[in-house]
Design an enzyme around this catalytic site. Sequence first.
Site, PDB file in Angstrom:
ATOM      1  CB  CYS A 113      -0.901  -0.011   1.234  1.00 51.03           C
ATOM      2  SG  CYS A 113      -1.991   1.395   1.391  1.00 51.03           S
ATOM      3  CG  HIS A 157      -5.745  -2.438  -1.235  1.00 52.78           C
ATOM      4  ND1 HIS A 157      -4.729  -3.070  -0.557  1.00 52.78           N
ATOM      5  CD2 HIS A 157      -5.446  -1.107  -1.188  1.00 52.78           C
ATOM      6  CE1 HIS A 157      -3.860  -2.157  -0.120  1.00 52.78           C
ATOM      7  NE2 HIS A 157      -4.281  -0.960  -0.494  1.00 52.78           N
ATOM      8  CD  GLU A 158      -6.643   1.517  -3.712  1.00 49.88           C
ATOM      9  OE1 GLU A 158      -6.780   2.489  -2.930  1.00 49.88           O
ATOM     10  OE2 GLU A 158      -5.545   0.964  -3.891  1.00 49.88           O
ATOM     11  CG  HIS A 161      -7.384   2.752   1.481  1.00 49.35           C
ATOM     12  ND1 HIS A 161      -6.544   2.908   2.563  1.00 49.35           N
ATOM     13  CD2 HIS A 161      -6.633   2.180   0.504  1.00 49.35           C
ATOM     14  CE1 HIS A 161      -5.336   2.449   2.259  1.00 49.35           C
ATOM     15  NE2 HIS A 161      -5.371   1.997   1.021  1.00 49.35           N
TER      16      HIS A 161
END
Length: 186
Positions: A113, A157-158, A161
Site C-alpha cells: 500500500c 483494497h481501495e 480505505h
Amino acid sequence: MKITLDTIISDHDPKIREKSEKVALPLSAEDRQLLEAMLTYVRDSQDEEIAQRENLRPAVGIAAIQVGVPKQMLAVVYPDPDNEEENIEFALVNPKIISESVQNSYLDSGEGCLSVLEEHEGHSFRHARIKVRAYDLVRDQDITISAKGFLAICLQHEIDHLSGILFYDRIDRNDPWKTDPEAEVY
C-alpha cells in the site's frame, strides 16, 4: 493539483482510519480535479521514468483518504488481461460492493500500500469475485463492474480505505501465511 509521495499520508497518521463521506454528484470542480490527479498519479507511477523523476511509488490504485481527503473516491489503473499493451482505468465515486463470492482469493506474496511503508507479511483474504456499482469519471456515467482475480483484489483494497481499513487488518495475526485450499491465488 499534483500528487507525489510527499502528499500521501502514512498509516501512522490517524486520518487514514477515518471513514470517507459520500460525494455529491455531479462532481464539483474541486472533486473532479482531485479524482483526475489521483488517476494521473496511478497512471504515471507505473511508468518507471516518470515515477523516478516525479517521486512516485508504483501503485495500482489510490483512495482519496490517502491524500487526507475523507471522500468516497478512488482510482485504479490495471493491466488489461486481454491486451498487455493497454490498461483498464477507473476513477470511481461512491463505489459500493453489491455482490461478492463466498470463495476467497489472495495475493501469494501479500499486499502492499502507498500509505504503508513498513512491511506487513501475510495473506489478506478477499472475495474472489465482486460486483461494484459506482459513478466512473473515466466513462462519465454510473457503471457496474464485474471483477475477478487481481482487479477484484485491487478494488476491495481501495474500497476498504473508504472505511478506514488497511490490508494488514485482514492478515491473521496468529498465522499470517495461512492458506485456503479453496481460494484463488495470484
